[in-house]
Design an enzyme around this catalytic site. Sequence first.
Site, PDB file in Angstrom:
ATOM      1  N   GLY A  29      33.030  42.451  46.511  1.00 35.56           N
ATOM      2  CA  GLY A  29      34.151  42.516  46.665  1.00 35.56           C
ATOM      3  C   GLY A  29      34.773  43.324  45.477  1.00 35.56           C
ATOM      4  N   ASP A  81      28.539  38.120  40.295  1.00 33.57           N
ATOM      5  CA  ASP A  81      29.921  37.954  41.102  1.00 33.57           C
ATOM      6  C   ASP A  81      31.092  37.944  41.040  1.00 33.57           C
ATOM      7  OD1 ASP A  81      30.001  38.366  43.938  1.00 33.57           O
ATOM      8  OD2 ASP A  81      28.794  37.617  44.731  1.00 33.57           O
ATOM      9  N   GLY A  82      31.938  37.967  42.005  1.00 31.65           N
ATOM     10  CA  GLY A  82      33.016  37.332  42.299  1.00 31.65           C
ATOM     11  C   GLY A  82      33.425  35.741  42.982  1.00 31.65           C
ATOM     12  N   ALA A  83      34.016  35.427  43.655  1.00 24.27           N
ATOM     13  CA  ALA A  83      34.464  34.513  43.919  1.00 24.27           C
ATOM     14  C   ALA A  83      35.852  34.415  44.285  1.00 24.27           C
ATOM     15  CB  ALA A  83      34.053  33.222  43.331  1.00 24.27           C
ATOM     16  N   GLY A  95      32.805  34.781  50.383  1.00 29.24           N
ATOM     17  CA  GLY A  95      32.545  34.676  52.062  1.00 29.24           C
ATOM     18  C   GLY A  95      33.757  35.121  52.290  1.00 29.24           C
ATOM     19  N   GLY A  96      34.892  35.831  51.379  1.00 31.23           N
ATOM     20  CA  GLY A  96      35.993  36.578  51.303  1.00 31.23           C
ATOM     21  C   GLY A  96      35.523  38.175  52.554  1.00 31.23           C
ATOM     22  N   GLU A 103      24.596  37.695  49.005  1.00 28.12           N
ATOM     23  CA  GLU A 103      25.412  36.966  47.959  1.00 28.12           C
ATOM     24  C   GLU A 103      24.255  35.495  47.675  1.00 28.12           C
ATOM     25  OE1 GLU A 103      29.072  38.292  48.024  1.00 28.12           O
ATOM     26  OE2 GLU A 103      28.886  36.811  48.961  1.00 28.12           O
TER      27      GLU A 103
END
Length: 220
Positions: A29, A81-83, A95-96, A103
């Site tokens: 992302g 990681d992002g969110a 999961g966008g 992940e």
Amino acid sequence: MQHDQAKAAAARAALKHIEPDTIVGIGSGSTVHHFIEALSMQRGHIEGAVATSVETKRRLEAADIPVYDLNSVDGVPVYVDGADEVDPSGACLKGGGGALTQEKIVAAVAERWICIVDESKCVQRLGACPLAIEVIESARSYVARALVVLGMNPVYREGFITDNGHIILDAYDLPVQPLIELEQTLNQITGVVCHGLFAARRADQVIVGHAEGHTHLLLP
Ligand code: 5RP
């Protein structure tokens, strides 16, 4: 643009938590893209990375950061990681970008997960965003019906195939129930490969970036 500056601030702050000569798990992302850029400016600092998507691998290689297969490393001391959403306990919706399965695997292996987000991602309760669910194509209708029984409203992500060759259902209206219980219920639907509710394995640390360039820790 403001979100982008906030993402970059969170990414730069995460760099301070990375020990030299380690293997770093790298999510997917746009926030993670900022992290890869920051990492590349410190070339030689880490031993290498484990990527969670084809795009992340491509960007790491372009930055001359060695990429290792997860099966070839002894462990992953830290994962960044992002969110799409994160709550105060570190539970996330992810999961966008559709990379949720890899992940979740790397997050499971990692000793520590540092979640980097801009302030718009912080919520008191998960569920404003849809929950991304990776599904075996032939089970699409069956899984959709099972989600409706749980009170959810699944929408087929048109024209999208994951790195694993599967489809995504984006499910709206997350049921109000304990998150770990819901995660397990969804895991048990035949045909579901994985989904983007990260509750049993949630972030250990959450760094929130602000457009003005500063950060704060939602979870230290
Ligand atoms: C990809 C993800 C991303 O972490 C999530 O979608 C956030 O993306 P971005 O950093 O672009 O806002 O879960 O599967």
